[in-house]
Design a protein around this motif. Structure first.
Motif, PDB file in Angstrom:
ATOM      1  N   HIS A  94       6.687  23.983  40.045  1.00  0.00           N
ATOM      2  CA  HIS A  94       7.823  24.832  40.388  1.00  0.00           C
ATOM      3  C   HIS A  94       8.901  24.043  41.148  1.00  0.00           C
ATOM      4  O   HIS A  94       8.584  23.103  41.889  1.00  0.00           O
ATOM      5  CB  HIS A  94       7.352  26.005  41.233  1.00  0.00           C
ATOM      6  CG  HIS A  94       6.246  26.794  40.588  1.00  0.00           C
ATOM      7  ND1 HIS A  94       6.451  27.553  39.462  1.00  0.00           N
ATOM      8  CD2 HIS A  94       4.918  26.908  40.888  1.00  0.00           C
ATOM      9  CE1 HIS A  94       5.321  28.113  39.092  1.00  0.00           C
ATOM     10  NE2 HIS A  94       4.367  27.749  39.941  1.00  0.00           N
ATOM     11  N   LYS A 164      15.484  31.468  40.076  1.00  0.00           N
ATOM     12  CA  LYS A 164      14.715  32.571  39.499  1.00  0.00           C
ATOM     13  C   LYS A 164      15.595  33.603  38.812  1.00  0.00           C
ATOM     14  O   LYS A 164      15.150  34.313  37.907  1.00  0.00           O
ATOM     15  CB  LYS A 164      13.882  33.239  40.606  1.00  0.00           C
ATOM     16  CG  LYS A 164      12.852  32.310  41.237  1.00  0.00           C
ATOM     17  CD  LYS A 164      12.101  32.984  42.375  1.00  0.00           C
ATOM     18  CE  LYS A 164      11.080  32.046  42.988  1.00  0.00           C
ATOM     19  NZ  LYS A 164      10.346  32.662  44.118  1.00  0.00           N
ATOM     20  N   LYS A 167      19.306  33.041  33.724  1.00  0.00           N
ATOM     21  CA  LYS A 167      18.830  33.086  32.347  1.00  0.00           C
ATOM     22  C   LYS A 167      20.035  33.011  31.419  1.00  0.00           C
ATOM     23  O   LYS A 167      20.984  33.783  31.550  1.00  0.00           O
ATOM     24  CB  LYS A 167      18.035  34.369  32.086  1.00  0.00           C
ATOM     25  CG  LYS A 167      17.341  34.369  30.733  1.00  0.00           C
ATOM     26  CD  LYS A 167      16.410  35.561  30.594  1.00  0.00           C
ATOM     27  CE  LYS A 167      15.669  35.495  29.259  1.00  0.00           C
ATOM     28  NZ  LYS A 167      14.735  36.650  29.091  1.00  0.00           N
ATOM     29  N   ASN A 185      11.246  18.953  37.838  1.00  0.00           N
ATOM     30  CA  ASN A 185      10.746  20.323  37.963  1.00  0.00           C
ATOM     31  C   ASN A 185      11.879  21.336  37.851  1.00  0.00           C
ATOM     32  O   ASN A 185      11.744  22.379  37.213  1.00  0.00           O
ATOM     33  CB  ASN A 185      10.039  20.505  39.309  1.00  0.00           C
ATOM     34  CG  ASN A 185       8.558  20.191  39.235  1.00  0.00           C
ATOM     35  OD1 ASN A 185       8.003  19.974  38.159  1.00  0.00           O
ATOM     36  ND2 ASN A 185       7.903  20.165  40.382  1.00  0.00           N
ATOM     37  N   ASN A 188      13.169  21.491  34.159  1.00  0.00           N
ATOM     38  CA  ASN A 188      12.169  22.155  33.316  1.00  0.00           C
ATOM     39  C   ASN A 188      12.226  23.663  33.491  1.00  0.00           C
ATOM     40  O   ASN A 188      12.177  24.430  32.522  1.00  0.00           O
ATOM     41  CB  ASN A 188      10.767  21.647  33.665  1.00  0.00           C
ATOM     42  CG  ASN A 188      10.364  20.452  32.826  1.00  0.00           C
ATOM     43  OD1 ASN A 188      10.633  20.397  31.631  1.00  0.00           O
ATOM     44  ND2 ASN A 188       9.713  19.494  33.441  1.00  0.00           N
ATOM     45  N   ASN A 189      12.327  24.109  34.749  1.00  0.00           N
ATOM     46  CA  ASN A 189      12.384  25.537  35.045  1.00  0.00           C
ATOM     47  C   ASN A 189      13.628  26.183  34.443  1.00  0.00           C
ATOM     48  O   ASN A 189      13.566  27.263  33.854  1.00  0.00           O
ATOM     49  CB  ASN A 189      12.358  25.742  36.558  1.00  0.00           C
ATOM     50  CG  ASN A 189      12.487  27.188  36.974  1.00  0.00           C
ATOM     51  OD1 ASN A 189      13.589  27.693  37.177  1.00  0.00           O
ATOM     52  ND2 ASN A 189      11.358  27.874  37.096  1.00  0.00           N
ATOM     53  N   LEU A 191      15.483  25.100  31.887  1.00  0.00           N
ATOM     54  CA  LEU A 191      15.472  25.074  30.426  1.00  0.00           C
ATOM     55  C   LEU A 191      14.542  26.141  29.849  1.00  0.00           C
ATOM     56  O   LEU A 191      14.820  26.696  28.782  1.00  0.00           O
ATOM     57  CB  LEU A 191      15.052  23.686  29.929  1.00  0.00           C
ATOM     58  CG  LEU A 191      16.026  22.540  30.230  1.00  0.00           C
ATOM     59  CD1 LEU A 191      15.476  21.229  29.692  1.00  0.00           C
ATOM     60  CD2 LEU A 191      17.403  22.818  29.639  1.00  0.00           C
ATOM     61  N   LYS A 192      13.453  26.432  30.546  1.00  0.00           N
ATOM     62  CA  LYS A 192      12.532  27.470  30.072  1.00  0.00           C
ATOM     63  C   LYS A 192      13.217  28.828  29.995  1.00  0.00           C
ATOM     64  O   LYS A 192      12.824  29.683  29.196  1.00  0.00           O
ATOM     65  CB  LYS A 192      11.323  27.560  31.011  1.00  0.00           C
ATOM     66  CG  LYS A 192      10.307  26.443  30.821  1.00  0.00           C
ATOM     67  CD  LYS A 192       9.155  26.576  31.806  1.00  0.00           C
ATOM     68  CE  LYS A 192       8.179  25.418  31.654  1.00  0.00           C
ATOM     69  NZ  LYS A 192       7.093  25.493  32.664  1.00  0.00           N
ATOM     70  N   ASN A 193      14.235  29.010  30.814  1.00  0.00           N
ATOM     71  CA  ASN A 193      14.980  30.264  30.823  1.00  0.00           C
ATOM     72  C   ASN A 193      16.287  30.167  30.046  1.00  0.00           C
ATOM     73  O   ASN A 193      17.232  30.924  30.291  1.00  0.00           O
ATOM     74  CB  ASN A 193      15.235  30.716  32.258  1.00  0.00           C
ATOM     75  CG  ASN A 193      13.960  31.178  32.939  1.00  0.00           C
ATOM     76  OD1 ASN A 193      13.172  31.919  32.365  1.00  0.00           O
ATOM     77  ND2 ASN A 193      13.743  30.733  34.164  1.00  0.00           N
ATOM     78  N   ASN A 194      16.318  29.180  29.144  1.00  0.00           N
ATOM     79  CA  ASN A 194      17.432  29.050  28.195  1.00  0.00           C
ATOM     80  C   ASN A 194      18.778  28.785  28.864  1.00  0.00           C
ATOM     81  O   ASN A 194      19.829  29.218  28.383  1.00  0.00           O
ATOM     82  CB  ASN A 194      17.536  30.308  27.314  1.00  0.00           C
ATOM     83  CG  ASN A 194      18.323  30.075  26.049  1.00  0.00           C
ATOM     84  OD1 ASN A 194      18.244  29.009  25.441  1.00  0.00           O
ATOM     85  ND2 ASN A 194      19.111  31.063  25.639  1.00  0.00           N
ATOM     86  N   LEU A 218      14.170  15.445  27.763  1.00  0.00           N
ATOM     87  CA  LEU A 218      14.416  16.892  27.731  1.00  0.00           C
ATOM     88  C   LEU A 218      15.767  17.226  27.088  1.00  0.00           C
ATOM     89  O   LEU A 218      16.165  18.383  27.047  1.00  0.00           O
ATOM     90  CB  LEU A 218      14.377  17.459  29.155  1.00  0.00           C
ATOM     91  CG  LEU A 218      13.026  17.379  29.873  1.00  0.00           C
ATOM     92  CD1 LEU A 218      13.172  17.772  31.348  1.00  0.00           C
ATOM     93  CD2 LEU A 218      11.993  18.261  29.194  1.00  0.00           C
TER      94      LEU A 218
END
Length: 315
Positions: A94, A164, A167, A185, A188-189, A191-194, A218
């Motif tokens: 995280h 958090k 998005k 970290n 990565n976080n 990009l996971k949420n576009n 990435l």
């Protein structure tokens, strides 16, 4: 500073020693006040503490881990790879994650060194960190094949709520020097949420090629230039429309970033690296305390609004 949020609130590490001593960060009742001022949803630290006969949760314990590799990547700067338990690996991915690290021969916790997580290989449970050799604590680590790791600790970034919330938004990251290790970290976080992410490196800082290589893998848009001479490049990017800026650098660097951002649009969300001195990570020793609007804040566990911190604590 009402409604302060402890990053451990409601986790397996809550309630902690601070609830017992009357110094709870998030619960006003456990910090000596008569009325509940908490706005934590679905969590009542006070009730949990009282219902459990005022028993605190088990604190983080040091885990003995094997060092797989030491590699000098710059003069007195080393990349260290460590084999860690699977459960810990999953907790260290995280944004803002850090650990306390010490050589296996050192019994006293005064030798704990707070180290930011650079990268976690979840497939092989390998933790990568970057350590600069500057004193007895870090020199020990460079000569050891086994180390004690305490973690996870998660308050390495102020403004983590903005990560958090994002998005499918646009994010600009600016960084300088060793603080860039926090980027993997963070990216990565995001990009996971576009989210769309662009990273500006200040070429005046120490360059960590491993960080840049990981970010290129990435497919993140990277640029490197001297911020002092090209401040307008940052402003130009901001004017295109940015939802959050993450500044990963020294306090001075982060404050300069804030000033640049605010000169364009002071409503852009801002997150920054937490650069305070951290020793115990549990809010007990007081090494991390700063004064914000006259109030003492334990920054190893407390989230602070980045702009408030930069304007008040750094006066």
């Amino acid at each position: 500073m009402g409604n302060k949020i402890c990053v451990d609130a409601g986790s397996m590490y809550c309630p902690c020693h601070l609830a017992k001593s009357g110094d709870c960060i998030s619960c006003s009742l456990l910090s000596g006040k008569e009325l509940c001022e908490c706005d934590l949803k679905g969590i009542c630290i006070y009730q949990n503490f009282k219902r459990n006969n005022e028993k605190i949760s088990e604190p983080r314990e040091g885990i003995l881990c094997k060092v797989l590799k030491h590699k000098e990547i710059k003069t007195n700067i080393y990349l260290i790879s460590i084999s860690i338990p699977k459960c810990l690996a999953g907790e260290l991915i995280h944004p803002g994650s850090y650990i306390l690290l010490k050589d296996k021969k050192r019994k006293d916790d005064m030798f704990n060194s707070p180290i930011s997580v650079m990268n976690v290989d979840l497939e092989n449970n390998i933790l990568d960190i970057v350590v600069e050799s500057i004193g007895p604590k870090t020199k020990d680590l460079l000569n050891s094949d086994t180390v004690f790791i305490k973690g996870p600790y998660t308050n390495g970034i102020f403004g983590i709520k903005y990560f958090k919330q994002l998005k499918s938004k646009k994010v600009l990251i600016v960084t300088k020097g060793l603080s860039s290790v926090t980027l993997i970290n963070a990216v990565n976080n995001l990009l996971k949420n576009n989210n769309e992410v662009k990273v500006f490196f200040d070429s005046c800082g120490k360059k960590i090629e491993e960080v840049e290589r990981k970010l290129k893998e990435l497919n993140v848009d990277l640029e490197c230039f001297d911020f002092r001479d090209n401040e307008n490049l940052i402003k130009k990017e901001l004017k295109k429309g940015v939802d959050m800026v993450f500044s990963a650098g020294s306090n001075h660097f982060n404050k300069n970033t804030m000033n640049i951002v605010d000169s364009v649009d002071d409503t852009i969300n801002l997150a920054i690296t937490n650069n305070n001195l951290i020793c115990c990570g549990e809010g007990i020793c007081g090494a991390c305390i700063v004064k914000v609007k006259g109030e003492k804040i334990k920054t190893c566990k407390t989230q602070i609004e980045p702009r408030v911190y930069l304007k008040e604590a750094l006066k």
